[in-house]
Design a protein around this motif. Structure first.
Motif, PDB file in Angstrom:
ATOM      1  N   GLU A 146       0.819  -1.213   0.000  1.00 50.76           N
ATOM      2  CA  GLU A 146       0.000   0.000   0.000  1.00 50.76           C
ATOM      3  C   GLU A 146       0.853   1.264   0.000  1.00 50.76           C
ATOM      4  N   GLU A 147       2.154   1.132   0.246  1.00 52.49           N
ATOM      5  CA  GLU A 147       3.056   2.282   0.215  1.00 52.49           C
ATOM      6  C   GLU A 147       3.796   2.404  -1.116  1.00 52.49           C
ATOM      7  N   ALA A 148       3.856   1.308  -1.872  1.00 56.09           N
ATOM      8  CA  ALA A 148       4.807   1.227  -2.985  1.00 56.09           C
ATOM      9  C   ALA A 148       4.366   1.966  -4.245  1.00 56.09           C
ATOM     10  N   GLY A 149       3.064   2.044  -4.508  1.00 57.89           N
ATOM     11  CA  GLY A 149       2.600   2.567  -5.785  1.00 57.89           C
ATOM     12  C   GLY A 149       3.118   3.958  -6.104  1.00 57.89           C
ATOM     13  N   LEU A 150       2.993   4.876  -5.159  1.00 53.08           N
ATOM     14  CA  LEU A 150       3.436   6.251  -5.381  1.00 53.08           C
ATOM     15  C   LEU A 150       4.951   6.312  -5.541  1.00 53.08           C
ATOM     16  N   ARG A 151       5.681   5.525  -4.728  1.00 58.49           N
ATOM     17  CA  ARG A 151       7.146   5.537  -4.825  1.00 58.49           C
ATOM     18  C   ARG A 151       7.626   4.936  -6.147  1.00 58.49           C
ATOM     19  N   PHE A 152       6.999   3.845  -6.565  1.00 57.35           N
ATOM     20  CA  PHE A 152       7.364   3.252  -7.848  1.00 57.35           C
ATOM     21  C   PHE A 152       7.035   4.209  -8.993  1.00 57.35           C
ATOM     22  N   ALA A 153       5.915   4.911  -8.881  1.00 58.89           N
ATOM     23  CA  ALA A 153       5.540   5.861  -9.927  1.00 58.89           C
ATOM     24  C   ALA A 153       6.553   6.989 -10.009  1.00 58.89           C
ATOM     25  N   PHE A 154       6.959   7.507  -8.862  1.00 60.19           N
ATOM     26  CA  PHE A 154       7.929   8.602  -8.853  1.00 60.19           C
ATOM     27  C   PHE A 154       9.256   8.134  -9.422  1.00 60.19           C
ATOM     28  N   PHE A 155       9.686   6.933  -9.012  1.00 59.07           N
ATOM     29  CA  PHE A 155      10.960   6.407  -9.513  1.00 59.07           C
ATOM     30  C   PHE A 155      10.896   6.134 -11.012  1.00 59.07           C
ATOM     31  N   SER A 156       9.885   5.397 -11.452  1.00 61.25           N
ATOM     32  CA  SER A 156       9.815   5.005 -12.862  1.00 61.25           C
ATOM     33  C   SER A 156       9.678   6.208 -13.779  1.00 61.25           C
ATOM     34  N   ASN A 157       9.000   7.237 -13.297  1.00 61.50           N
ATOM     35  CA  ASN A 157       8.760   8.376 -14.180  1.00 61.50           C
ATOM     36  C   ASN A 157       9.847   9.427 -14.119  1.00 61.50           C
ATOM     37  N   THR A 158      10.958   9.076 -13.502  1.00 64.36           N
ATOM     38  CA  THR A 158      12.131   9.895 -13.765  1.00 64.36           C
ATOM     39  C   THR A 158      12.516   9.747 -15.236  1.00 64.36           C
ATOM     40  N   THR A 159      11.982   8.679 -15.899  1.00 60.10           N
ATOM     41  CA  THR A 159      12.178   8.548 -17.350  1.00 60.10           C
ATOM     42  C   THR A 159      11.532   9.722 -18.078  1.00 60.10           C
ATOM     43  N   ALA A 160      10.292  10.045 -17.681  1.00 60.95           N
ATOM     44  CA  ALA A 160       9.618  11.185 -18.304  1.00 60.95           C
ATOM     45  C   ALA A 160      10.366  12.478 -18.003  1.00 60.95           C
ATOM     46  N   LEU A 161      10.859  12.576 -16.767  1.00 61.71           N
ATOM     47  CA  LEU A 161      11.633  13.761 -16.391  1.00 61.71           C
ATOM     48  C   LEU A 161      12.919  13.832 -17.202  1.00 61.71           C
ATOM     49  N   ALA A 162      13.533  12.666 -17.467  1.00 54.71           N
ATOM     50  CA  ALA A 162      14.761  12.632 -18.257  1.00 54.71           C
ATOM     51  C   ALA A 162      14.501  13.078 -19.692  1.00 54.71           C
ATOM     52  N   VAL A 163      13.355  12.655 -20.246  1.00 49.64           N
ATOM     53  CA  VAL A 163      13.007  13.079 -21.604  1.00 49.64           C
ATOM     54  C   VAL A 163      12.808  14.595 -21.647  1.00 49.64           C
ATOM     55  N   ALA A 164      12.103  15.112 -20.629  1.00 50.51           N
ATOM     56  CA  ALA A 164      11.853  16.554 -20.588  1.00 50.51           C
ATOM     57  C   ALA A 164      13.150  17.330 -20.379  1.00 50.51           C
ATOM     58  N   PHE A 165      13.940  16.914 -19.389  1.00 47.17           N
ATOM     59  CA  PHE A 165      15.182  17.610 -19.100  1.00 47.17           C
ATOM     60  C   PHE A 165      16.181  17.432 -20.237  1.00 47.17           C
ATOM     61  N   GLY A 166      16.149  16.246 -20.872  1.00 38.75           N
ATOM     62  CA  GLY A 166      17.044  16.007 -21.999  1.00 38.75           C
ATOM     63  C   GLY A 166      16.790  16.969 -23.136  1.00 38.75           C
ATOM     64  N   GLY A 167      15.506  17.245 -23.401  1.00 39.61           N
ATOM     65  CA  GLY A 167      15.171  18.212 -24.440  1.00 39.61           C
ATOM     66  C   GLY A 167      15.623  19.609 -24.077  1.00 39.61           C
ATOM     67  N   LEU A 168      15.424  19.983 -22.811  1.00 44.82           N
ATOM     68  CA  LEU A 168      15.827  21.313 -22.356  1.00 44.82           C
ATOM     69  C   LEU A 168      17.352  21.460 -22.399  1.00 44.82           C
ATOM     70  N   LEU A 169      18.046  20.426 -21.901  1.00 41.16           N
ATOM     71  CA  LEU A 169      19.503  20.483 -21.883  1.00 41.16           C
ATOM     72  C   LEU A 169      20.076  20.472 -23.295  1.00 41.16           C
ATOM     73  N   ALA A 170      19.472  19.649 -24.168  1.00 41.07           N
ATOM     74  CA  ALA A 170      19.959  19.583 -25.547  1.00 41.07           C
ATOM     75  C   ALA A 170      19.768  20.910 -26.263  1.00 41.07           C
ATOM     76  N   SER A 171      18.667  21.605 -25.971  1.00 41.59           N
ATOM     77  CA  SER A 171      18.442  22.901 -26.619  1.00 41.59           C
ATOM     78  C   SER A 171      19.500  23.916 -26.186  1.00 41.59           C
TER      79      SER A 171
END
Length: 520
Positions: free
Chosen positions: A170-195
């Protein structure tokens, strides 16, 4: 699996690092589990010590993995004289060692501890990223991508394994979501950094794509040195918990997981026993079905966005909002999933969101704003479904042995979809990418079917487990009740009596969204 077999698999003791804590102390201290304040303080302490380190680690791993998509916008193919499918092959070769070495890596992480294994792996894939920035031909690029896949092989399954040993279901869902979606953050930050890095084009005689690899690789190597002192080990190995806190945590985890069995010796027979389990096999297909659109989006989003008429810098900037929205949506889904104590319908709903976006991209080619909006749906749906199915499966694996092997199998087998993803969006299919979008939709449907079959398997096992429990005279056992219901996906079995009506409501809602999107 009978209740007796289930108990035998999880009833080994916590020996390593806990010789001063016996079962009597666990029982005497168990009354503290009713103190919400104590539990909240302990959970907050764990969150601060465990989650940030693995999130930063995976963020940089995924950034270094997919930044080649951003680099492709800045003359990489021209400078290295790539033609035909050579760029796609360079993407695909990453997955050869990545898939092969994930299970061995999760076995080795138990021997070397997460702090050592993960930080050293991070430093090495940082070096591989730097070398990508100085290659002069296609062969050099292939070699760098191969070693990048080798050194990153243990990162994702290792982090999933580590997180799964710290949190209850019951504790894991939010933590797994935050961890796994650093992928989305990486895509966003990657675009910003690349620009930003793209403006360095020509500096020191290097084109912008080389600076993307060099700067991001150097950043990874520096952070790896810091994380060596920050990444947590397994609960029974750490020294930053007090004796009372450790007793509280282990008592809470043992009620639903059984004991950790970190000291259990490795054997290939044990690996085989885990891998032939239908529940484990289905989990691999659940993940593979989402990996294809996930990597397909990460690798090709800049290219797809550029077909909408944007320049190089604007393309990188326009890749940020869909990824940022995916992160926010995923955290919301993870929180709601934890609150509802349910996984299946949340995962299925996210898959339909992604299918709606892909369907829009497949059929609409003259409304750029609608096409851009569809990218939001794809990223939100895919990157939100992934942590749900990972969390659902991994928290149903009891003990170190099953969790280390099972989590690595799901990630390793699922990443076979990475081979497919690298060839879904080819230059010959531009600018409409009908083949790519169709393949992604098909694999999401595969994930949905595998999730449904997984639900049926654990539903049948719960029925058998309840019968075995009753026959053994353990029907009143709170631990048995929790294991049965949670393996099924919820602490509320009555929710499943109404899952069909819930699915109808969800389908009607998605149909409404789809109709309104098309009409616009």
């Amino acid at each position: 699996m009978s209740f007796k077999e289930f108990s035998n698999d999880t009833s080994l003791s916590y020996n390593q690092g806990l010789n001063d804590i016996d079962n009597g102390e666990l029982r005497d201290y168990s009354s503290q589990r009713h103190s919400d304040t104590t539990q909240r303080k302990l959970l907050a302490k764990i969150d601060l010590r465990v989650v940030p380190g693995v999130c930063v680690l995976f963020f940089l791993a995924f950034l270094d993995r997919v930044n080649i998509g951003n680099a492709a916008i800045f003359s990489l193919a021209k400078d290295l004289k790539l033609s035909g499918l050579q760029f796609n092959i360079a993407l695909a070769i990453f997955f050869v060692p990545y898939v092969v070495f994930e299970i061995p890596s999760n076995i080795l992480i138990r021997r070397f501890t997460p702090r050592v294994w993960l930080s050293v792996s991070m430093f090495l894939f940082g070096l591989a990223t730097i070398f990508q920035g100085v290659v002069s031909n296609y062969s050099g690029l292939l070699a760098c991508r191969f070693f990048l896949g080798l050194f990153e092989a243990g990162i994702f399954p290792g982090c999933i394994y580590l997180l799964g040993m710290w949190y209850t279901r019951e504790e894991a869902g939010l933590r797994f979501a935050f961890f796994s979606n650093t992928t989305a953050l990486a895509v966003a930050f990657g675009g910003l950094l690349a620009s930003a890095i793209g403006t360095m084009d020509g500096l020191r005689g290097y084109h912008g794509w080389r600076w993307i690899f060099i700067i991001e690789g150097c950043l990874t190597c520096v952070v790896a040195g810091v994380l060596y002192f920050c990444i947590s080990s397994f609960p029974e190995q750490v020294d930053w918990l007090s004796k009372d806190e450790k007793v509280l945590l282990l008592e809470k985890l043992r009620r639903e997981q059984g004991n950790s069995a970190i000291e259990e010796p490795f054997s290939w027979k044990a690996v085989g026993e885990v891998l032939i389990d239908p529940q484990v096999l289905l989990a691999g297909f659940m993940f593979m079905g989402l990996i294809v659109p996930g990597y397909g989006y990460a690798y090709s989003a800049p290219t797809v966005i550029r077909t909408l008429g944007y320049g190089r810098i604007q393309t990188q900037l326009h890749s940020i909002p869909p990824a940022a929205c995916a992160l926010i949506f995923s955290l919301l889904v993870g929180y709601c999933s934890d609150r509802a104590k349910h996984r299946f319908l949340f995962a299925l709903g996210c898959m339909w969101v992604a299918i709606a976006g892909l369907g829009t991209l497949l059929n609409i080619h003259d409304k750029h704003k609608v096409e851009y909006a569809a990218l939001f749906l794809v990223s939100m749906g895919v990157f939100s479904a992934i942590p749900i199915i990972i969390c659902w499966f991994n928290l149903n694996l009891a003990g170190h042995r099953r969790r280390s092997i099972g989590s690595a199998w799901q990630i390793g087998f699922g990443n076979l979809g990475g081979f497919v993803a690298t060839f879904t969006f080819t230059t010959s299919d531009a600018p409409y990418y009908h083949t790519g979008y169709s393949i992604c939709m098909g694999f999401i449907c595969l994930s949905a079917v595998a999730s449904l079959l997984y639900l049926v398997v654990i539903w049948k096992r719960n029925l058998q487990q309840k019968r075995d429990t009753k026959a053994a005279g353990l029907e009143a056992s709170g631990a048995a009740h929790t294991v049965a219901n949670y393996q099924y996906g919820t602490e509320r079995p009555e929710l499943y009596d109404h899952w069909q009506s819930g699915w109808q409501v969800l389908s009607q809602g998605m149909a409404t969204v789809w109709s309104s999107t098309i009409s616009d």
